[in-house]
Design an enzyme around this catalytic site. Structure first.
Site, PDB file in Angstrom:
ATOM      1  N   GLY A 156       4.762   3.714  -2.145  1.00  0.00           N
ATOM      2  CA  GLY A 156       4.634   4.223  -3.565  1.00  0.00           C
ATOM      3  C   GLY A 156       2.736   4.162  -4.107  1.00  0.00           C
ATOM      4  O   GLY A 156       2.739   4.582  -5.316  1.00  0.00           O
ATOM      5  N   ASP A 181      -0.373  14.540  -3.804  1.00  0.00           N
ATOM      6  CA  ASP A 181      -1.688  13.323  -3.777  1.00  0.00           C
ATOM      7  C   ASP A 181      -2.967  13.212  -3.041  1.00  0.00           C
ATOM      8  O   ASP A 181      -3.363  12.647  -3.993  1.00  0.00           O
ATOM      9  CB  ASP A 181      -0.628  11.693  -3.160  1.00  0.00           C
ATOM     10  CG  ASP A 181       0.546  11.495  -4.265  1.00  0.00           C
ATOM     11  OD1 ASP A 181       0.589  12.425  -5.488  1.00  0.00           O
ATOM     12  OD2 ASP A 181       1.170  10.423  -3.696  1.00  0.00           O
ATOM     13  N   GLY A 200      -1.161   5.900  -0.082  1.00  0.00           N
ATOM     14  CA  GLY A 200      -2.292   5.574   1.438  1.00  0.00           C
ATOM     15  C   GLY A 200      -2.393   6.185   2.395  1.00  0.00           C
ATOM     16  O   GLY A 200      -3.590   6.057   2.314  1.00  0.00           O
ATOM     17  N   LYS A 240      -3.526   4.151  -5.111  1.00  0.00           N
ATOM     18  CA  LYS A 240      -3.140   4.302  -6.119  1.00  0.00           C
ATOM     19  C   LYS A 240      -2.282   3.685  -6.974  1.00  0.00           C
ATOM     20  O   LYS A 240      -1.052   3.382  -6.306  1.00  0.00           O
ATOM     21  CB  LYS A 240      -3.143   5.735  -6.801  1.00  0.00           C
ATOM     22  CG  LYS A 240      -2.395   6.919  -6.298  1.00  0.00           C
ATOM     23  CD  LYS A 240      -0.716   6.339  -6.769  1.00  0.00           C
ATOM     24  CE  LYS A 240       0.197   6.865  -5.894  1.00  0.00           C
ATOM     25  NZ  LYS A 240       1.466   6.973  -6.913  1.00  0.00           N
ATOM     26  N   PRO A 259      -0.398  -2.070   1.046  1.00  0.00           N
ATOM     27  CA  PRO A 259       0.988  -1.934   1.523  1.00  0.00           C
ATOM     28  C   PRO A 259       1.566  -0.191   2.009  1.00  0.00           C
ATOM     29  O   PRO A 259       1.346   0.326   1.394  1.00  0.00           O
ATOM     30  CB  PRO A 259       1.818  -1.836   0.374  1.00  0.00           C
ATOM     31  CG  PRO A 259       1.102  -2.360  -0.217  1.00  0.00           C
ATOM     32  CD  PRO A 259      -0.363  -2.000  -0.527  1.00  0.00           C
ATOM     33  N   VAL A 260       2.249  -0.128   3.316  1.00  0.00           N
ATOM     34  CA  VAL A 260       2.683   1.081   4.139  1.00  0.00           C
ATOM     35  C   VAL A 260       4.178   1.946   3.071  1.00  0.00           C
ATOM     36  O   VAL A 260       5.097   0.456   3.107  1.00  0.00           O
ATOM     37  CB  VAL A 260       2.814   0.935   4.986  1.00  0.00           C
ATOM     38  CG1 VAL A 260       3.549   2.381   5.679  1.00  0.00           C
ATOM     39  CG2 VAL A 260       1.830   0.890   5.932  1.00  0.00           C
ATOM     40  N   ALA A 261       4.460   3.022   3.143  1.00  0.00           N
ATOM     41  CA  ALA A 261       5.178   3.099   2.046  1.00  0.00           C
ATOM     42  C   ALA A 261       6.177   2.766   1.337  1.00  0.00           C
ATOM     43  O   ALA A 261       7.453   2.551   1.357  1.00  0.00           O
ATOM     44  CB  ALA A 261       6.514   3.313   3.465  1.00  0.00           C
TER      45      ALA A 261
END
Length: 287
Positions: free
Chosen positions: A99, A137, A102, A11, A95-97
């Site tokens: 925003g 989220d 994930g 998102k 992508p990790v960490a």
């Protein structure tokens, strides 16, 4: 059915406003959320052992109780006592960490998969209700699409789907702690709050330019000074044809809204060559 293959979609926040801090330590937010095309791939398989097994293509990811996938399976196991266990093969591309929710979307898709595999017959609403126990989220990631999120992010109202947009995602070579960003947010220092209602009106008008120009994220007040590369990437996108560019969530990922595919491709090539962003993807909204 013994196995199910799922796409856990990322998102972005087209608008993110923080209204204040609650007594329970959480922050009251008002956000416009949008699902995009980038996804992690999950394969869930029933196993006879009473175990939760996770394998991943990324060696640094935890595959134990610290993973939201694990927590999602355990939550449903504790609530509904289905027989046996679950093996999960995770191929991570979000992508990790970053925003982009994930971990939350992996948890949401896992809940959907377990629900199907074991015939739990849970409604979307029930999965959203359970999902908030895993993270703010997760309910949105169960619902997907275009939504207004309020409360801590769990109060969701589906709104008019956004029109087609060309989106460029750029993740710099840093990771950001969401908790740290919220802890350092100075409510008194916010000089301009995003016009969330204006973003919604622009979406209702199906006007991509207005949507992009209305975007805003108060968390940039914290994350950008800590990591100036975020602002650099934003400015690079703007100077290479983006209608607007903004940090997603607590960062550090930057996304830009572009007028057409050709301009998006050109900016992607520039960012890849410059090297400020480790991951640069072209995607579209997913409704």
């Amino acid at each position: 059915m013994d196995s199910i293959r799922l796409k856990a979609r990322a998102k972005i926040n087209l608008g993110l406003d923080v209204l204040g801090k609650r007594e329970d330590g959480y922050h009251e937010v008002r956000m416009v959320m949008q699902t995009i095309g980038i996804y992690d791939r999950l394969i869930l398989t029933k196993i006879p052992e009473e175990e939760i097994r996770i394998t991943s293509n990324l060696a640094f990811l935890p595959v134990n109780e610290n993973n939201l996938i694990y927590k999602a399976i355990k939550l449903l196991k504790d609530e509904y006592h289905f027989p046996g266990g679950v093996s999960v093969d995770l191929n991570k591309f979000i992508p990790v960490a970053a925003g982009m929710a994930g971990g939350s979307t992996d948890a949401a898709s896992t809940m959907f998969g377990v629900n199907r595999l074991f015939g739990l017959n849970l409604s979307m609403g029930k999965m959203m209700e359970l999902g908030v126990r895993l993270g703010a989220d997760v309910p949105y990631c169960v619902m997907r699409g275009t939504a207004l999120a309020e409360g801590i992010g769990e109060k969701l109202t589906r709104i008019t789907p956004v029109p087609h947009m060309w989106i460029l995602i750029a993740k710099p070579q840093i990771n950001v702690s969401t908790r740290l960003v919220y802890e350092q947010l100075d409510m008194g220092g916010i000089q301009k709050h995003p016009d969330i209602d204006g973003i919604i009106r622009a979406i209702e008008a199906q006007d991509v330019v207005r949507i992009a120009q209305s975007m805003g994220n108060v968390l940039e007040n914290v994350t950008v000074p800590l990591y100036p590369v975020i602002e650099t990437i934003k400015q690079d996108m703007l100077s290479h044809g983006a209608i607007n560019a903004m940090m997603s969530g607590s960062g550090p990922t930057v996304f830009g809204i572009f007028p057409d595919e050709q301009t998006t491709l050109a900016c992607q090539a520039f960012l890849k060559k410059k090297g400020d962003a480790r991951q640069v993807y072209i995607t579209e909204n997913f409704n």
